[in-house]
Each structure stands twice: as structure tokens, then as C-alpha cells.
Design a protein around this motif. Structure first.
Motif, PDB file in Angstrom:
ATOM      1  N   LEU A  66       0.829  -1.210   0.000  1.00  0.00           N
ATOM      2  CA  LEU A  66       0.000   0.000   0.000  1.00  0.00           C
ATOM      3  C   LEU A  66       0.864   1.260   0.000  1.00  0.00           C
ATOM      4  O   LEU A  66       0.517   2.272  -0.640  1.00  0.00           O
ATOM      5  N   GLU A  67       1.996   1.236   0.750  1.00  0.00           N
ATOM      6  CA  GLU A  67       2.886   2.401   0.759  1.00  0.00           C
ATOM      7  C   GLU A  67       3.451   2.647  -0.645  1.00  0.00           C
ATOM      8  O   GLU A  67       3.565   3.800  -1.106  1.00  0.00           O
ATOM      9  N   GLY A  68       3.830   1.539  -1.375  1.00  0.00           N
ATOM     10  CA  GLY A  68       4.335   1.704  -2.747  1.00  0.00           C
ATOM     11  C   GLY A  68       3.270   2.291  -3.666  1.00  0.00           C
ATOM     12  O   GLY A  68       3.554   3.123  -4.534  1.00  0.00           O
ATOM     13  N   ARG A  69       2.045   1.848  -3.465  1.00  0.00           N
ATOM     14  CA  ARG A  69       0.979   2.386  -4.304  1.00  0.00           C
ATOM     15  C   ARG A  69       0.699   3.845  -3.975  1.00  0.00           C
ATOM     16  O   ARG A  69       0.285   4.617  -4.841  1.00  0.00           O
ATOM     17  N   MET A  70       0.890   4.249  -2.708  1.00  0.00           N
ATOM     18  CA  MET A  70       0.674   5.663  -2.326  1.00  0.00           C
ATOM     19  C   MET A  70       1.650   6.578  -3.040  1.00  0.00           C
ATOM     20  O   MET A  70       1.327   7.744  -3.355  1.00  0.00           O
ATOM     21  N   GLU A  71       2.869   6.111  -3.305  1.00  0.00           N
ATOM     22  CA  GLU A  71       3.848   6.951  -4.016  1.00  0.00           C
ATOM     23  C   GLU A  71       3.367   7.244  -5.435  1.00  0.00           C
ATOM     24  O   GLU A  71       3.667   8.307  -5.996  1.00  0.00           O
ATOM     25  N   ARG A  72       2.605   6.312  -6.060  1.00  0.00           N
ATOM     26  CA  ARG A  72       2.127   6.519  -7.424  1.00  0.00           C
ATOM     27  C   ARG A  72       0.799   7.267  -7.458  1.00  0.00           C
ATOM     28  O   ARG A  72       0.221   7.481  -8.528  1.00  0.00           O
ATOM     29  N   LEU A  73       0.266   7.668  -6.281  1.00  0.00           N
ATOM     30  CA  LEU A  73      -1.055   8.269  -6.221  1.00  0.00           C
ATOM     31  C   LEU A  73      -1.172   9.559  -7.045  1.00  0.00           C
ATOM     32  O   LEU A  73      -2.148   9.717  -7.793  1.00  0.00           O
ATOM     33  N   PRO A  74      -0.215  10.554  -7.013  1.00  0.00           N
ATOM     34  CA  PRO A  74      -0.377  11.802  -7.812  1.00  0.00           C
ATOM     35  C   PRO A  74      -0.474  11.484  -9.298  1.00  0.00           C
ATOM     36  O   PRO A  74      -1.331  12.028  -9.992  1.00  0.00           O
ATOM     37  N   ALA A  75       0.423  10.601  -9.831  1.00  0.00           N
ATOM     38  CA  ALA A  75       0.375  10.288 -11.258  1.00  0.00           C
ATOM     39  C   ALA A  75      -0.952   9.609 -11.613  1.00  0.00           C
ATOM     40  O   ALA A  75      -1.555   9.896 -12.648  1.00  0.00           O
ATOM     41  N   LEU A  76      -1.407   8.751 -10.723  1.00  0.00           N
ATOM     42  CA  LEU A  76      -2.677   8.070 -10.978  1.00  0.00           C
ATOM     43  C   LEU A  76      -3.833   9.058 -10.957  1.00  0.00           C
ATOM     44  O   LEU A  76      -4.772   8.952 -11.759  1.00  0.00           O
ATOM     45  N   GLN A  77      -3.782  10.049 -10.045  1.00  0.00           N
ATOM     46  CA  GLN A  77      -4.859  11.038  -9.997  1.00  0.00           C
ATOM     47  C   GLN A  77      -4.897  11.856 -11.284  1.00  0.00           C
ATOM     48  O   GLN A  77      -5.969  12.136 -11.825  1.00  0.00           O
TER      49      GLN A  77
END
Length: 555
Positions: free
Chosen positions: A194-205
Motif C-alpha cells: 500500500l505504501e508503494g501504491r501511495m507513491e504513485r497516487l499523484p500520477a494516478l490522480q
């Protein structure tokens, strides 16, 4: 649990006894064979289902059933209960609540489940083993467990201390710890993901925002396409209606073509029929004169046939009339003869009238005599049957008298056998007590001998005198001599025990045979009933004989 009392009825050497206990330590003293061990055995059998011998040996000799009652106060609810166990005929096992005056439970399974709960032992505990190894250790074997091998001591004390249960509990606790560790590792891995996925959150947004804009444009295009689709569907509907109308017209054209072809075939057939009719008309015109002559001949033939038929009918009627005349003539002659015979018969009837009356009276008397004869034969037959019945009943009565006399003899023999059974049972109980005493003394001597052989102190453990090699040898020799004497006495007592046991079994078998024979013998009520049947049969036989005598005297 506090045991309040033990009550015994027809148990081993006790005909009836009730022993009450007080709080604290209770001591039971008495001579060998007095029944001290029986009290402990009764507690073990009632509360722990532990019995080292058969139920038949638990019942007092000569009795059909024995009863043991144990009253106690439960440590679970501090209430008083009474456990009753009856063996022999009419066996019962139940728990009674004196305060409620009702049975709490009944049956071995329910009673043992109740006792485990109020004894405070686990549900799967082996109550007989618990009693034998810890609660009611048999006489003379208290220290036997400590003298056993290491493996046997380990097995015994681990079972008493429930070491295996504790080991199983520890093993079962390891599994939850292992599962918790696995769950902790899985949660840690999930958190890392989940922490790794949080790092990709801005690009995903940002990607989501772009896809939302594309989705809105697609929705607008889809709305326009929907309007165009409605128009296309309307055009398709109109085209479909035109296609259906065209198919209908094509079907009508096909039907018209088929009808035209059918009409043409009919015209052809009509033309052919017209030609055939014209040819037939020409043939009829050519043969018309011959046809008319043929019709005239057929009419004349019909008239002649009718005349021939009428003539045949007249001939038949004439033949029938001739036959009727001949028959009438014959009947007239027969009637004349019958009239002559009737006149003669009337004269004969007038002459025989008196004889006919006499004959009717005689025939009636003969019928009555035959009825009397039939009744006489029935009466004789009934009298013979009743005589046979009386004879059979009298023979049966004599047999019953003999059997009832045998019943009294069997009762006397049974009392003698029961006395011998009681005598042999008492002797067996006494021999069993003596053998137990020999066995106890032998175990004590063996224990003393073992101590003397293995002890290394300077003081004798028996007489507390200085233990020299000579004194040790004297004690060992004395013990060996006493052991030999005990073994000899035990063997002799055992031989006598077996003889008494054989005699007891023989007497018990004799008692069973007498009982079976007694059950097959008739009861006193059967004798009275049979006597009434004999009297009734004799009365019926006498009545049949009287009726036969009356009928025999009739004309």
C-alpha cells in the motif's frame, strides 16, 4: 466432594449396613474379612464405575440383587445427592436429590457425566483408572507404583498428573502463535504494498482526470450517436413495412398464377368430357329401338316371376293346411282317449280316497319315527363323545394331581438347594477373604525381603536393631520360610475354593433346572378349573344318556 454415608444391602458379606462419615479423616478398623475393603469397593463402583471383579461376586451369596447407596455433598453446588446402584435382577443406576424428592438423572452414561461434573474431573477422564491409581488404591499396593520400573512410573504419574493434557495444551497454543506470526507478516507485506501504491497516487490522480475528460467527450459523442440511431431506426421501420407489403403482393401474384393454371386444366378436361358426351349421344341414338324392346321383355319377365312366386306361396299354404287338418284329427282322437281315462281315474280315486288318507297318516307317522331315530342316533353319538371327554378330563385331572405333588417335592428340593448355595457362598466368601489375607501378608513379606536385600544402613528397618549380615540372613530365611508356608496355605485354600465354587455352580445349575421344571408345572388354579370342566362334562353326559333313554322308548 464430601461423602456423608455408604449404605449396603445384600453386597458381598453385608446383608444390610450403613456407615456414616464425619468431616475430616475417618478410620475404619476391623478383622480380616470383616468387610472394610467392601466399603471402599462400593464407593469406587458407585462413584467411579470401578469394580475389580464381576457383578455376580458383588452381590451377596443367595440374594438375587444387591444395592449400594452413597450420599455426598457436591463441591460444585454444595447440595446433597444420593447415588444408587442396584445390580442383579432389576439393575438400576441413578442420582437422587433428597431436597427435591426426585431423580436428577438415570442411566450409566448420564450418571457418569453428572459425577464427572461434581467430582471436578475433565469430561474425558477415565474414572475407573483414577480411582484405582489415586483414590482407592487396592490393599497392599499403595507403594507398588514406587517400586515399579521407571517407564511404568512415568506412564502412571503422567496419567494422574495429566501431563499429556498439559503437553497437548502447549502444542495447541503454538498453533495460534504461529498463525499470529503469519498474519503479522502478511499485514506487513500488505502495508508495504500500500505504501508503494501511495507513491504513485499523484500520477494516478492526473491519469484519472485525463480519463474523466475523455469519458465526458465520449458521452457527448454517444448522445449524438443516439439521436442518429433513432433516425436510422425510423427509416428501418419504414423499409421493413415496405418489404412486408412487397412480400404480400408477391404471394398474391403466385396465387393468381396457380389459379390460372388450374382453370386452364379444367377447360381442357371439360373439352374432353364434351367430346365423350357427344360420342355417347350418337351411340344412344343408334341403339334406342333395341333398348326399348329390351325394357318390354324385362317387364314381361318380372310379371311372370311374380306369378310363379304367388303360385309357390299358395302351394305352401295348402301343404300347411293339410298338415293342420291331420294334426287336429290326431289331437281329437287323443283327447277322446284322455277323457275315457279321466273317467276311469275319477272312479278309482273315489274308491281309494279312504286308503289315501290312511297312507298320508302312516307316512306322517313314519317321518316322525325317522326323526325320533335320527335324534336317538345324535343322542347316542353325543353321549359317546361326552364319555370320551369325561375320560380324557379325568386322566388329565390325575396327571395334574401327580404334577402338583411333584411341585411340592420340587419346592422342598429347591429349599434344600438354596440352603446349600448359601452355605457354599458363605464358604467361598470366607475362602476369598483368607486368600486375600494370604496375598496381603505375602506382599508385605516380599516388600520386607526387597528392603532387606537392598538396604545399606546399619539399622534393621523391621526391628530397629543393628543390622548385621547374620541378622539379615536370619530375617531373609524367616521371610522365605513364611512365604513358602503362605504359598502352600494359599494353594490349599485355592484348591478348596475351586471345589466349593464347583459345588456352588452345580447347585446353581440344579436350582435352575428345578426352576425350569417348576415353571412347566401347572398352577393350582388350573386344577380347580379342570375339576369344574370334569363336573360339567359329567353332567352333560348324564343328560345325554337320559335323553337317549327317552328316545329309545319311543315307537
Amino acid at each position: 466432594m464430601q461423602i456423608l454415608s455408604v449404605e449396603l444391602e445384600n453386597v458381598k458379606s453385608y446383608e444390610y449396613a450403613k456407615v456414616e462419615f464425619t468431616p475430616g479423616v475417618n478410620a475404619i478398623v476391623g478383622h480380616n474379612g470383616a468387610g472394610k475393603s467392601t466399603l471402599l469397593e462400593a464407593i469406587g463402583y458407585v462413584l467411579f464405575d470401578s469394580l475389580e471383579y464381576s457383578q455376580a461376586e458383588f452381590v451377596r451369596g443367595g440374594a438375587k440383587q444387591g444395592t449400594a447407596r452413597v450420599n455426598f455433598i457436591s463441591s460444585a453446588d454444595e447440595r446433597a445427592y444420593e447415588v444408587v446402584r442396584r445390580v442383579g435382577s432389576g439393575s438400576q443406576y441413578y442420582v437422587f436429590d433428597p431436597s427435591l424428592d426426585a431423580k436428577v438423572c438415570e442411566g450409566k452414561a448420564d450418571v457418569l457425566r453428572f459425577l464427572r461434573e461434581h467430582l471436578g474431573v475433565p469430561a474425558g477422564a477415565n474414572l475407573p483408572a483414577l480411582f484405582k491409581d489415586a483414590v482407592g488404591v487396592p490393599q497392599g499396593t499403595l507403594t507398588a507404583a514406587f517400586l515399579a520400573s521407571a517407564a511404568e512410573r512415568k506412564s502412571l504419574f503422567e496419567r494422574l498428573l495429566q501431563v499429556r493434557e498439559y503437553t497437548e495444551a502447549v502444542e495447541k497454543l503454538r498453533e495460534p502463535v504461529h498463525l499470529l506470526k503469519q498474519r503479522q507478516s502478511a499485514i506487513a507485506a500488505e502495508i508495504a504494498g500500500l505504501e508503494g501504491r501511495m507513491e504513485r497516487l499523484p500520477a494516478l490522480q492526473a491519469e484519472v482526470a485525463g480519463r474523466v475528460a475523455v469519458l465526458q467527450e465520449t458521452e457527448q459523442a454517444l448522445t449524438g450517436a443516439g439521436v442518429e440511431l433513432v433516425k436510422i431506426q425510423e427509416q428501418f421501420s419504414r423499409s421493413e413495412a415496405a418489404r412486408v407489403a412487397l412480400e404480400a403482393l408477391e404471394r398474391k401474384v403466385d396465387q393468381a398464377c396457380q389459379k390460372l393454371k388450374s382453370d386452364q386444366d379444367r377447360v381442357t378436361l371439360a373439352r374432353q368430357a364434351l367430346a365423350d358426351a357427344e360420342e355417347a349421344s350418337r351411340i344412344v341414338a343408334a341403339n334406342e329401338a333395341g333398348y326399348r324392346r329390351y325394357q318390354a321383355v324385362q317387364a314381361e319377365q318380372a310379371r311372370l316371376d311374380e306369378q310363379a312366386r304367388r303360385r309357390a306361396e299358395l302351394m305352401g299354404e295348402r301343404s300347411a293346411a293339410d298338415k293342420a287338418v291331420a294334426l287336429a284329427s290326431s289331437q281329437a282322437e287323443q283327447l277322446a282317449q284322455e277323457l275315457a281315462g279321466i273317467a276311469v281315474a275319477e272312479a278309482a280315486v273315489i274308491e281309494l280316497a279312504a286308503a289315501v288318507d290312511e297312507q298320508a297318516k302312516l307316512e306322517q307317522a313314519l317321518a316322525e319315527a325317522r326323526q325320533q331315530q335320527a335324534r336317538l342316533e345324535d343322542a347316542k353319538r353325543l353321549a359317546a363323545q361326552l364319555a370320551d371327554q369325561v375320560d380324557r378330563l379325568q386322566k388329565r385331572l390325575a396327571t395334574l394331581d401327580e404334577q402338583l405333588a411333584r411341585k411340592a417335592q420340587i419346592d422342598e428340593e429347591r429349599r434344600a438347594v438354596e440352603d446349600r448355595i448359601a452355605e457354599y457362598s458363605a464358604a467361598l466368601e470366607q475362602a476369598r477373604a483368607v486368600m486375600n489375607d494370604y496375598k496381603t501378608r505375602g506382599e508385605l513379606l516380599k516388600e520386607q525381603t526387597t528392603k532387606l536385600e537392598n538396604i545399606q544402613t546399619a539399622v534393621c528397618p523391621l526391628c530397629e536393631q543393628p543390622l548385621t549380615d547374620g541378622h539379615r540372613g536370619e530375617l531373609l530365611a524367616r521371610n522365605q520360610e513364611q512365604l513358602r508356608a503362605l504359598r502352600q496355605s494359599y494353594s490349599e485354600t485355592q484348591r478348596l475354593f475351586k471345589e466349593q465354587e464347583t459345588r456352588l455352580q452345580e447347585q446353581q445349575a440344579a436350582a435352575r433346572r428345578l426352576q425350569e421344571e417348576l415353571l412347566q408345572l401347572p398352577r393350582l388354579g388350573e386344577l380347580d378349573t379342570l375339576r369344574q370342566e370334569v363336573a360339567s362334562a359329567q353332567e352333560a353326559h348324564a343328560q345325554a344318556q337320559r335323553q337317549g333313554a327317552e328316545l329309545a322308548a319311543a315307537p
